[in-house]
Design an enzyme around this catalytic site. Structure first.
Site, PDB file in Angstrom:
ATOM      1  N   ASP A   7       0.852  -1.190   0.000  1.00 13.78           N
ATOM      2  CA  ASP A   7       0.000   0.000   0.000  1.00 13.78           C
ATOM      3  C   ASP A   7       0.894   1.250   0.000  1.00 13.78           C
ATOM      4  OD1 ASP A   7      -1.911   1.937   0.416  1.00 13.78           O
ATOM      5  OD2 ASP A   7      -2.666   1.111   2.306  1.00 13.78           O
ATOM      6  N   ASP A 110      -3.324   2.408  -5.764  1.00 11.78           N
ATOM      7  CA  ASP A 110      -2.091   2.385  -4.970  1.00 11.78           C
ATOM      8  C   ASP A 110      -1.964   1.158  -4.065  1.00 11.78           C
ATOM      9  OD1 ASP A 110      -3.999   3.127  -3.060  1.00 11.78           O
ATOM     10  OD2 ASP A 110      -2.525   4.274  -1.922  1.00 11.78           O
ATOM     11  N   GLU A 111      -2.667   0.097  -4.380  1.00  9.82           N
ATOM     12  CA  GLU A 111      -2.600  -1.108  -3.539  1.00  9.82           C
ATOM     13  C   GLU A 111      -2.599  -2.378  -4.378  1.00  9.82           C
ATOM     14  OE1 GLU A 111      -5.509  -1.473  -0.207  1.00  9.82           O
ATOM     15  OE2 GLU A 111      -6.071   0.508  -0.935  1.00  9.82           O
TER      16      GLU A 111
HETATM   17 MG   LIG Z   1      -2.343   4.046   0.241  1.00  5.06          MG
END
Ligand SMILES: [Mg+2]
Length: 416
Positions: A7, A110-111
């Site tokens: 993350d 973003d993960e």
């Molecule tokens: Mg994040």
């Protein structure tokens, strides 16, 4: 099973900082009070999507309006989101992670989840690899991530959410009691704001208390969602990492809670129009066009459902979207009294690169089952989360005004 969850720390802000520095911007915006805000900065409705740590110290939160953010910190520096830039960094991270396992799920911009099961012989112990990934992303890509290591997706995800930034954490079954159970129940994955509120009302405040709650009672209160919450609180999750290399569908939307129930389409139309205007405005500010339009309904028994339509090509004007929204409303409404309606736009593509389907393929035009809706909603955190908060905020803000609700100037509606 061994799962890693990666993350990016303050993704939008970090990625913008990197770009600004490369262009000779004199300071690292991560080190000053700064935000990424969507919408016209001068307008009260510009919304904070991400904030720096120094900005956070002024009490600025995601989904605040720029109006209140500036009031809290007059020196605040703000930047527009550059989604093409975000996609670029997201792609580079995905490429790097792909070296470690063929089974990667791109969960949001973003993960990622990585199924590392069986890869130990090639790349080493999971914890060593987690540290290596953490270091390589920092050194090779220039931003930091948290990596969570666990025996399933849920625990890996919960682990990556522990202390930030630039950290590796584990959450194995024998660590649940110490690391996860003391946390507020609100922090449990899939426990949204309304579930948390209900749980608080029956005095379940920590994840541990939820884990020990009576399952039958939870089923009565939350139906199948109750089982999932209870299982998650106990660290149980056997869902596989699903291979996908594209960023999940994102959407922008607004909803409004009405002061009295709506019982006829004519009562809903002015509200739909108003929602279309807000939503289209936001979408266009961010530089997108939409190919999927969804209308959300919540009836007086708080049952939520939605109906959606995929348009051929894309739409980007209020007129077009409103015409579809009416049609979708008429098709999808169960003729029950409504206390909330919403409009959201998905299948977003940038105006500059309509073909480049930045946010992945549009989902199929069907009535979305409630479970699927929950899944999809929870499944794309970063952007979706920020936008969902905006949605909540607009919805909530709108409650008090509704009594005096006046639809804005009516645009010309094409006949269909
Ligand atoms: Mg994040």
């Amino acid at each position: 099973m061994t799962i890693l969850h990666v993350d990016v720390n303050s993704a939008f802000l970090s990625w913008t900082a990197i770009k600004l520095l490369s262009e000779g911007y004199p300071v690292d915006i991560r080190e000053i009070p700064s935000v990424i805000a969507a919408g016209d900065d001068g307008s009260r409705h510009a919304i904070v999507l991400a904030k720096s740590v120094p900005a956070k110290r002024y009490g600025i939160k995601t989904a605040d309006t720029m109006f209140s953010a500036r009031k809290a910190c007059p020196n605040l520096v703000s930047f527009l989101p550059d989604f093409a830039l975000f996609k670029f960094h997201s792609d580079r991270m995905f490429e790097l992670l792909s070296e470690y396992s063929p089974v990667i799920e791109r969960f949001s911009i973003d993960e990622c989840f990585i199924d590392y099961t069986g890869c130990e012989a090639l790349f080493g112990e999971p914890l060593c690899v987690a540290h290596e990934i953490n270091r390589r992303i920092r050194e090779e890509l220039g931003f930091t991530v948290n990596v969570g290591v666990g025996p399933n997706r849920l625990l890996a995800k919960m682990a990556s959410d522990f202390e930030k930034p630039d950290k590796v954490h584990t959450l194995f079954p024998d660590e649940i009691e110490k690391k996860m159970w003391p946390l507020p129940v609100d922090e449990l994955f899939m426990c949204g704001r309304s579930s948390a509120k209900k749980l608080h009302s029956i005095n379940i405040n920590t994840i541990g208390e939820l884990a020990h709650a009576d399952l039958e009672m939870l089923l009565g209160m939350f139906k199948s969602h109750g089982r999932m919450l209870w299982e998650y609180a106990n660290g149980i999750d056997d869902s596989p990492v699903s291979v996908n290399d594209d960023v999940k569908e994102k959407s922008v939307g607004n909803s409004i809670t009405t002061k009295s129930d709506l019982t006829a389409p004519e009562e809903a139309y002015p509200i739909l129009l108003w929602l279309c205007e807000k939503t289209v405005h936001r979408m266009r500010k961010a530089g997108f066009m939409a190919s999927v339009i969804t209308v959300q309904f919540r009836n007086s028994d708080f049952v939520t459902y939605s109906h959606q339509m995929k348009v051929s090509g894309t739409v980007q004007t209020v007129d077009e979207v409103y015409a579809y929204a009416k049609k979708i409303f008429n098709e999808g409404w169960h003729e029950d009294p409504l206390r909330l309606v919403g409009v959201s736009l998905g299948g977003l593509v940038t105006e500059a690169s309509e073909q480049l389907s930045f946010l992945g393929p549009a989902y199929s035009p069907a009535i979305e089952k409630p479970e699927e809706k929950i899944k999809r909603k929870e499944k794309s955190e970063a952007l979706e989360n920020a936008l969902a908060q905006i949605r909540d905020k607009y919805g909530n803000d709108s409650v008090g005004h509704f009594g005096s609700f006046k639809p804005p100037k009516r645009p010309k509606i094409p006949k269909r």
